[in-house]
Design a protein around this motif. Sequence first.
Motif, PDB file in Angstrom:
ATOM      1  N   PHE A  78      -1.293  28.387  49.437  1.00  0.00           N
ATOM      2  CA  PHE A  78      -0.503  28.883  50.566  1.00  0.00           C
ATOM      3  C   PHE A  78       0.692  27.957  50.779  1.00  0.00           C
ATOM      4  O   PHE A  78       0.544  26.836  51.230  1.00  0.00           O
ATOM      5  N   THR A  79       1.886  28.431  50.438  1.00  0.00           N
ATOM      6  CA  THR A  79       3.099  27.639  50.615  1.00  0.00           C
ATOM      7  C   THR A  79       3.584  27.732  52.054  1.00  0.00           C
ATOM      8  O   THR A  79       3.831  28.821  52.569  1.00  0.00           O
ATOM      9  N   LEU A  80       3.693  26.571  52.684  1.00  0.00           N
ATOM     10  CA  LEU A  80       4.207  26.496  54.051  1.00  0.00           C
ATOM     11  C   LEU A  80       5.120  25.279  54.139  1.00  0.00           C
ATOM     12  O   LEU A  80       4.669  24.138  54.127  1.00  0.00           O
ATOM     13  N   THR A  81       6.409  25.535  54.180  1.00  0.00           N
ATOM     14  CA  THR A  81       7.416  24.472  54.219  1.00  0.00           C
ATOM     15  C   THR A  81       8.082  24.445  55.584  1.00  0.00           C
ATOM     16  O   THR A  81       7.748  25.227  56.483  1.00  0.00           O
ATOM     17  N   SER A  82       9.079  23.582  55.696  1.00  0.00           N
ATOM     18  CA  SER A  82       9.825  23.458  56.957  1.00  0.00           C
ATOM     19  C   SER A  82      11.207  24.097  56.870  1.00  0.00           C
ATOM     20  O   SER A  82      12.014  23.943  57.783  1.00  0.00           O
ATOM     21  N   PHE A 136       6.852  17.354  57.660  1.00  0.00           N
ATOM     22  CA  PHE A 136       5.562  17.254  56.988  1.00  0.00           C
ATOM     23  C   PHE A 136       4.500  16.739  57.946  1.00  0.00           C
ATOM     24  O   PHE A 136       3.366  17.237  57.979  1.00  0.00           O
ATOM     25  N   SER A 137       4.857  15.753  58.743  1.00  0.00           N
ATOM     26  CA  SER A 137       3.910  15.185  59.704  1.00  0.00           C
ATOM     27  C   SER A 137       3.473  16.224  60.732  1.00  0.00           C
ATOM     28  O   SER A 137       2.282  16.332  61.067  1.00  0.00           O
ATOM     29  N   GLN A 179      12.673  10.505  44.835  1.00  0.00           N
ATOM     30  CA  GLN A 179      11.393  11.212  44.842  1.00  0.00           C
ATOM     31  C   GLN A 179      10.244  10.258  45.161  1.00  0.00           C
ATOM     32  O   GLN A 179       9.359  10.575  45.966  1.00  0.00           O
ATOM     33  N   THR A 180      10.277   9.104  44.532  1.00  0.00           N
ATOM     34  CA  THR A 180       9.224   8.112  44.776  1.00  0.00           C
ATOM     35  C   THR A 180       9.243   7.639  46.226  1.00  0.00           C
ATOM     36  O   THR A 180       8.185   7.485  46.862  1.00  0.00           O
ATOM     37  N   LYS A 181      10.450   7.418  46.759  1.00  0.00           N
ATOM     38  CA  LYS A 181      10.569   6.991  48.146  1.00  0.00           C
ATOM     39  C   LYS A 181       9.979   8.034  49.089  1.00  0.00           C
ATOM     40  O   LYS A 181       9.229   7.693  50.029  1.00  0.00           O
ATOM     41  N   LEU A 182      10.301   9.309  48.856  1.00  0.00           N
ATOM     42  CA  LEU A 182       9.781  10.370  49.712  1.00  0.00           C
ATOM     43  C   LEU A 182       8.266  10.479  49.588  1.00  0.00           C
ATOM     44  O   LEU A 182       7.555  10.618  50.588  1.00  0.00           O
ATOM     45  N   ALA A 183       7.772  10.414  48.347  1.00  0.00           N
ATOM     46  CA  ALA A 183       6.330  10.481  48.131  1.00  0.00           C
ATOM     47  C   ALA A 183       5.608   9.363  48.873  1.00  0.00           C
ATOM     48  O   ALA A 183       4.534   9.563  49.456  1.00  0.00           O
ATOM     49  N   SER A 184       6.213   8.172  48.868  1.00  0.00           N
ATOM     50  CA  SER A 184       5.599   7.032  49.545  1.00  0.00           C
ATOM     51  C   SER A 184       5.587   7.219  51.062  1.00  0.00           C
ATOM     52  O   SER A 184       4.787   6.585  51.761  1.00  0.00           O
ATOM     53  N   CYS A 185       6.468   8.081  51.562  1.00  0.00           N
ATOM     54  CA  CYS A 185       6.478   8.402  52.994  1.00  0.00           C
ATOM     55  C   CYS A 185       5.440   9.472  53.343  1.00  0.00           C
ATOM     56  O   CYS A 185       4.801   9.414  54.397  1.00  0.00           O
ATOM     57  N   LEU A 186       5.294  10.456  52.465  1.00  0.00           N
ATOM     58  CA  LEU A 186       4.407  11.586  52.761  1.00  0.00           C
ATOM     59  C   LEU A 186       2.930  11.246  52.582  1.00  0.00           C
ATOM     60  O   LEU A 186       2.072  11.743  53.324  1.00  0.00           O
ATOM     61  N   ALA A 187       2.621  10.416  51.595  1.00  0.00           N
ATOM     62  CA  ALA A 187       1.218  10.123  51.287  1.00  0.00           C
ATOM     63  C   ALA A 187       0.452   9.550  52.477  1.00  0.00           C
ATOM     64  O   ALA A 187      -0.642  10.038  52.803  1.00  0.00           O
ATOM     65  N   PRO A 188       0.966   8.516  53.158  1.00  0.00           N
ATOM     66  CA  PRO A 188       0.199   7.983  54.291  1.00  0.00           C
ATOM     67  C   PRO A 188       0.035   8.969  55.434  1.00  0.00           C
ATOM     68  O   PRO A 188      -0.959   8.911  56.175  1.00  0.00           O
TER      69      PRO A 188
END
Length: 302
Positions: A78-82, A136-137, A179-188
């Motif tokens: 289920f794709t749900l974006t902002s 995302f949060s 991409q890595t910077k964003l991923a590091s923000c979303l993971a936590p």
Amino acid sequence: MIISASRRTDIPSYYSDWFFNRIKAGFVLVRNPMNYHQISRIKINPEIVDGIVFWTKNPEPMIKRLAELNEYMFYFQFTLTSYGKDIEPHLPHKTKDILPIFKKVSNMIGPDRIIWRYDPILINTKYTIDYHTTAFSKIAKELSEYTKTVTISFIDTNYKGLKSNINKLNLTDFTDETQTKLASCLAPIAHEYGLFINTCAEKADLQPYGIERAQCIDAQLFSKLLSSKIDIKKDRNQRLECGCASSIDIGMYNSCMNGCLYCYANYNPQTILSNHAKHNPLSPLLFGEAEIGDKITDRITG
């Protein structure tokens, strides 16, 4: 055998009546996207199908009929974006409509069977890293009780079908470092809300941030849901980075009416309208009927 319904188009949103008619009939006809007159006849009865993966941004049209699938195991991607109407022009309102639909489906089938996709992630002057992190949060908080997994991916501009919309997206250079910077923000954020986070077909190793590689068509998940191991090999027809198990897709390119600018599978508006106009819910083909010159062959499944 796993049925994919569908990477190519949003069957739950626009073609659910056709899908349920095919379930009743026990078979479906699918044109080869590389050879128009080559058609496969695929049996889809419960004795053959191990599971069905639905790909959708709005499964509301099929919710009242899910009981008709009681003999099948299935789950939703289920794709749900902002994104707003500038990127996803034909979707219902995210907060008023889509979020409640996600929760309703989860309450019906359980959080293990509905995967939240926050993808593809793109960056421009409006949709910045800060924007995505905040959005995302908010969504993660809303869905924390309704799913177990969130899958992310980054837009891939190498797709041929995406070329026509590149200028409309007004993309900012999305480097590996970004991409890595964003991923590091979303993971936590995902971990804070108890969500397992993985990434779809990305080359970058994000495991240091607690992000695993996804298997969107997941034989292991089906084995868990069925309480019985199914042995299906990796799909060799997908990108090298894709971890999906082998499946049979019953959709068709250039047929989704969502109009999402980032979509690689639906990129020609005139063809989309033409295909949609040919749709007959009673036909074994998603669009039109078998024609002179067509060769219909039974698809052999292991």
